[in-house]
Design a protein around this motif. Structure first.
Motif, mmCIF file in Angstrom:
data_model
loop_
_atom_site.group_PDB
_atom_site.id
_atom_site.type_symbol
_atom_site.label_atom_id
_atom_site.label_comp_id
_atom_site.label_asym_id
_atom_site.label_seq_id
_atom_site.Cartn_x
_atom_site.Cartn_y
_atom_site.Cartn_z
ATOM 1 N N TRP A 211 0.863 -1.188 0.000
ATOM 2 C CA TRP A 211 0.000 0.000 0.000
ATOM 3 C C TRP A 211 0.894 1.232 0.000
ATOM 4 O O TRP A 211 1.586 1.512 0.978
ATOM 5 C CB TRP A 211 -0.899 -0.027 1.234
ATOM 6 N N THR A 212 0.897 1.957 -1.127
ATOM 7 C CA THR A 212 1.885 3.020 -1.336
ATOM 8 C C THR A 212 1.223 4.291 -1.833
ATOM 9 O O THR A 212 0.473 4.262 -2.816
ATOM 10 C CB THR A 212 2.944 2.568 -2.362
ATOM 11 N N VAL A 213 1.511 5.397 -1.155
ATOM 12 C CA VAL A 213 1.090 6.726 -1.599
ATOM 13 C C VAL A 213 2.342 7.612 -1.550
ATOM 14 O O VAL A 213 2.746 8.064 -0.479
ATOM 15 C CB VAL A 213 -0.031 7.305 -0.716
ATOM 16 N N ILE B 231 -6.370 15.467 -3.291
ATOM 17 C CA ILE B 231 -6.569 14.095 -3.756
ATOM 18 C C ILE B 231 -5.196 13.514 -4.061
ATOM 19 O O ILE B 231 -4.433 14.077 -4.856
ATOM 20 C CB ILE B 231 -7.479 14.051 -4.996
ATOM 21 N N TYR B 232 -4.885 12.399 -3.449
ATOM 22 C CA TYR B 232 -3.561 11.804 -3.562
ATOM 23 C C TYR B 232 -3.685 10.385 -4.116
ATOM 24 O O TYR B 232 -4.532 9.601 -3.683
ATOM 25 C CB TYR B 232 -2.872 11.792 -2.203
ATOM 26 N N TYR B 233 -2.824 10.097 -5.073
ATOM 27 C CA TYR B 233 -2.894 8.830 -5.791
ATOM 28 C C TYR B 233 -1.706 7.945 -5.428
ATOM 29 O O TYR B 233 -0.605 8.426 -5.148
ATOM 30 C CB TYR B 233 -2.886 9.075 -7.305
ATOM 31 N N THR C 114 3.865 0.545 2.773
ATOM 32 C CA THR C 114 3.817 -0.542 3.747
ATOM 33 C C THR C 114 3.359 -1.812 3.056
ATOM 34 O O THR C 114 2.366 -1.807 2.317
ATOM 35 C CB THR C 114 2.860 -0.203 4.903
ATOM 36 N N ASP C 115 4.055 -2.905 3.306
ATOM 37 C CA ASP C 115 3.705 -4.178 2.695
ATOM 38 C C ASP C 115 2.435 -4.748 3.314
ATOM 39 O O ASP C 115 2.222 -4.642 4.528
ATOM 40 C CB ASP C 115 4.842 -5.179 2.854
ATOM 41 N N ALA C 116 1.598 -5.325 2.462
ATOM 42 C CA ALA C 116 0.408 -6.052 2.903
ATOM 43 C C ALA C 116 0.718 -7.541 2.798
ATOM 44 O O ALA C 116 0.820 -8.085 1.700
ATOM 45 C CB ALA C 116 -0.799 -5.678 2.034
ATOM 46 N N ILE C 117 0.891 -8.178 3.951
ATOM 47 C CA ILE C 117 1.353 -9.563 4.014
ATOM 48 C C ILE C 117 0.236 -10.444 4.572
ATOM 49 O O ILE C 117 -0.335 -10.122 5.622
ATOM 50 C CB ILE C 117 2.607 -9.671 4.900
ATOM 51 N N PRO C 118 -0.103 -11.547 3.908
ATOM 52 C CA PRO C 118 -1.147 -12.440 4.444
ATOM 53 C C PRO C 118 -0.783 -12.976 5.822
ATOM 54 O O PRO C 118 0.345 -13.413 6.062
ATOM 55 C CB PRO C 118 -1.205 -13.572 3.408
ATOM 56 N N GLY C 119 -1.725 -12.891 6.745
ATOM 57 C CA GLY C 119 -1.500 -13.389 8.091
ATOM 58 C C GLY C 119 -0.749 -12.448 9.002
ATOM 59 O O GLY C 119 -0.477 -12.793 10.151
ATOM 60 N N ARG C 120 -0.423 -11.256 8.510
ATOM 61 C CA ARG C 120 0.307 -10.288 9.333
ATOM 62 C C ARG C 120 -0.354 -8.924 9.197
ATOM 63 O O ARG C 120 -0.744 -8.527 8.096
ATOM 64 C CB ARG C 120 1.770 -10.208 8.905
ATOM 65 N N MET D 279 -4.588 -1.923 -9.575
ATOM 66 C CA MET D 279 -5.202 -1.761 -8.262
ATOM 67 C C MET D 279 -4.696 -0.471 -7.621
ATOM 68 O O MET D 279 -3.882 -0.494 -6.690
ATOM 69 C CB MET D 279 -4.983 -2.976 -7.364
ATOM 70 N N PRO D 280 -5.174 0.681 -8.131
ATOM 71 C CA PRO D 280 -4.700 1.975 -7.625
ATOM 72 C C PRO D 280 -5.286 2.310 -6.259
ATOM 73 O O PRO D 280 -6.208 1.662 -5.765
ATOM 74 C CB PRO D 280 -5.171 2.961 -8.697
ATOM 75 N N ILE D 281 -4.740 3.364 -5.659
ATOM 76 C CA ILE D 281 -5.172 3.883 -4.361
ATOM 77 C C ILE D 281 -5.463 5.364 -4.534
ATOM 78 O O ILE D 281 -4.646 6.099 -5.098
ATOM 79 C CB ILE D 281 -4.068 3.695 -3.299
#
Length: 227
Positions: free
Chosen positions: A163-165, A191-193, A172-178, A207-209
């Motif tokens: 997840w990066t802005v 507005i920030y992309y 920050t990494d999105a890790i399964p189980g953590r 998969m944008p943010i």
């Protein structure tokens, strides 16, 4: 938001990103000075007769080129450690937002409010309105208040995501189980992309943010209209 042919960072919109940009400029100046010195010495070696080769064995020279790099590394390391501690420090948050990565979209949950959660998918190019950005716009933006400490809880339900802005200095990494944690605070509305910065599969680039940062009053109005 980045613009075409941009070489530097995006404009900072958070105190952390401002510190990162200062550190980048600080380190880049040191690298520039070292590169200039090395280039100068190389040019001297190519254009000057080596009449004093005995100085290469002098104890003073050995001492200088051993101590000087160590001092330079300390000058770089101290500001770096300071920023690392600032990024990891979690103050008392005013709001908690949980985000889960999926293949290939994001799910958001405002944990301070019941039943306030939604999925955020990329808007297909054929459905974009005039002025919206291709491959960066989403159907549901994340609305957050400005000038408030926000705790981000980030995880994944399938594979690794990130997840990066960039303009907020958050990655920050999105890790399964953590469940990873980050602090987000903005100094001005806007507005920030961002995008997933982990190679998470075939549709990784889709998969944008999108964060919509508004004053607290407008955030409360948005909450009332959503709940």
């Amino acid at each position: 938001m980045a613009y075409p042919a941009q070489l530097g960072f995006q404009d900072a919109a958070s105190p952390i990103m401002e510190e990162l940009m200062y550190f980048h400029d600080h380190t880049l100046m040191i690298v520039f000075l070292i590169s200039s010195l090395v280039l100068y010495i190389i040019s001297l070696m190519l254009t000057t007769e080596l009449t004093h080769t005995s100085t290469m064995d002098a104890q003073e020279v050995e001492t200088v080129w051993t101590i000087l790099p160590a001092v330079i590394l300390i000058i770089i390391a101290l500001p770096s450690l300071r920023i690392l501690y600032m990024m990891d420090e979690i103050t008392t948050p005013s709001l908690t937002l949980k985000t889960m990565g999926h293949q290939w979209y994001w799910s958001y949950e405002y944990t301070d409010y019941e039943s306030l959660c939604f999925d955020s998918y990329m808007t297909p190019p054929l459905e974009l309105d005039p002025g919206e950005l291709r491959l960066l716009e989403v159907d549901n933006r994340v609305v957050l208040p400005t000038e408030m400490s926000i705790r981000m809880l980030i995880s994944s339900e399938d594979v690794l995501h990130s997840w990066t802005v960039p303009s907020l200095g958050v990655k920050t990494d999105a890790i399964p189980g953590r469940l990873n944690q980050a602090t987000l605070m903005t100094s001005r509305p806007g507005i920030y992309y961002g995008q997933c910065s982990e190679i998470c599969g075939a549709n990784h680039s889709f998969m944008p943010i999108v964060l919509e940062l508004v004053p607290l009053k407008h955030f409360e109005e948005w909450l009332l209209s959503t709940l």
